[in-house]
Design a protein around this motif. Structure first.
Motif, mmCIF file in Angstrom:
data_model
loop_
_atom_site.group_PDB
_atom_site.id
_atom_site.type_symbol
_atom_site.label_atom_id
_atom_site.label_comp_id
_atom_site.label_asym_id
_atom_site.label_seq_id
_atom_site.Cartn_x
_atom_site.Cartn_y
_atom_site.Cartn_z
ATOM 1 N N LEU A 15 7.626 52.217 17.303
ATOM 2 C CA LEU A 15 8.988 51.715 17.277
ATOM 3 C C LEU A 15 9.536 51.719 18.698
ATOM 4 O O LEU A 15 9.778 52.789 19.271
ATOM 5 C CB LEU A 15 9.864 52.603 16.382
ATOM 6 C CG LEU A 15 11.340 52.240 16.277
ATOM 7 C CD1 LEU A 15 11.521 50.900 15.576
ATOM 8 C CD2 LEU A 15 12.094 53.344 15.554
ATOM 9 N N LEU A 17 12.185 51.816 21.491
ATOM 10 C CA LEU A 17 13.531 52.375 21.515
ATOM 11 C C LEU A 17 14.192 52.014 22.835
ATOM 12 O O LEU A 17 13.536 51.709 23.813
ATOM 13 C CB LEU A 17 13.494 53.899 21.375
ATOM 14 C CG LEU A 17 12.896 54.438 20.075
ATOM 15 C CD1 LEU A 17 12.717 55.933 20.172
ATOM 16 C CD2 LEU A 17 13.774 54.081 18.889
ATOM 17 N N GLY A 22 22.412 54.322 18.979
ATOM 18 C CA GLY A 22 21.761 54.315 17.677
ATOM 19 C C GLY A 22 20.269 54.582 17.696
ATOM 20 O O GLY A 22 19.620 54.546 16.645
ATOM 21 N N ALA A 23 19.686 54.878 18.859
ATOM 22 C CA ALA A 23 18.232 55.036 18.959
ATOM 23 C C ALA A 23 17.721 56.203 18.116
ATOM 24 O O ALA A 23 16.724 56.075 17.401
ATOM 25 C CB ALA A 23 17.803 55.202 20.410
ATOM 26 N N GLU A 26 17.945 55.355 14.384
ATOM 27 C CA GLU A 26 16.911 54.387 14.030
ATOM 28 C C GLU A 26 15.547 55.066 13.932
ATOM 29 O O GLU A 26 14.769 54.798 13.013
ATOM 30 C CB GLU A 26 16.875 53.279 15.080
ATOM 31 C CG GLU A 26 15.897 52.170 14.767
ATOM 32 C CD GLU A 26 15.882 51.089 15.844
ATOM 33 O OE1 GLU A 26 15.053 50.185 15.705
ATOM 34 O OE2 GLU A 26 16.673 51.143 16.798
ATOM 35 N N ALA A 27 15.252 55.966 14.864
ATOM 36 C CA ALA A 27 13.976 56.684 14.850
ATOM 37 C C ALA A 27 13.885 57.609 13.635
ATOM 38 O O ALA A 27 12.821 57.690 12.996
ATOM 39 C CB ALA A 27 13.816 57.484 16.139
ATOM 40 N N ALA A 29 15.407 57.203 10.693
ATOM 41 C CA ALA A 29 15.246 56.356 9.500
ATOM 42 C C ALA A 29 13.821 55.810 9.405
ATOM 43 O O ALA A 29 13.223 55.781 8.316
ATOM 44 C CB ALA A 29 16.261 55.220 9.530
ATOM 45 N N ALA A 30 13.263 55.380 10.531
ATOM 46 C CA ALA A 30 11.890 54.853 10.536
ATOM 47 C C ALA A 30 10.896 55.939 10.135
ATOM 48 O O ALA A 30 9.936 55.682 9.404
ATOM 49 C CB ALA A 30 11.547 54.285 11.908
#
Length: 134
Positions: A15, A17, A22-23, A26-27, A29-30
């Protein structure tokens, strides 16, 4: 043949970044999606926390995270976060008198079975490994 286990399939997620607010979310959630099939929710929570710490450290102590790499193989999860800084991570003792902080790498050390870093291009990658229960 009985008693012979097939080799585990290797799964990976990369992913990209950027240094933006929001990084880390996002990480996280992934990572949760990548581990959605893991029945042990505590292991998933630990992995999400470790990802959050490594991405947060890259945001706080470098020019920002480059990418998150998750690799599952042979009952283990490797979490790796890259950044553009060549400086090695420096663990600090938690709860020192000089201010808040110092828990990031302490948590990484306590929750993972091992961790480290390696040079990666002009920067580095900080990694840790967790056992994934069958």
């Amino acid at each position: 043949m009985s008693g012979v286990r097939p080799p585990s399939a290797r799964q990976a997620l990369r992913l990209p970044l950027a240094d933006r607010s929001g990084a880390a979310a996002e990480a996280r959630a992934a990572t949760a999606r990548f581990l959605a099939d893991v029945a042990d929710r505590e292991t998933v929570r630990d992995a999400v926390l470790l990802v959050s710490e490594l991405v947060g450290n890259a945001q706080r102590h470098t020019a920002g995270p480059g990418a998150l790499l998750l690799v599952r193989a042979d009952g283990a999860l490797r979490i790796e976060v890259s950044d553009a800084s060549p400086r090695p991570p420096t663990p600090r003792a938690p709860y020192t008198s000089n201010g808040a902080g110092g828990l990031g790498l302490y948590l990484v050390d306590r929750l993972s079975r091992r961790w480290g870093w390696h040079a990666l291009g002009p920067g580095k990658a900080v990694w840790c490994e967790l056992r994934i229960p069958p």
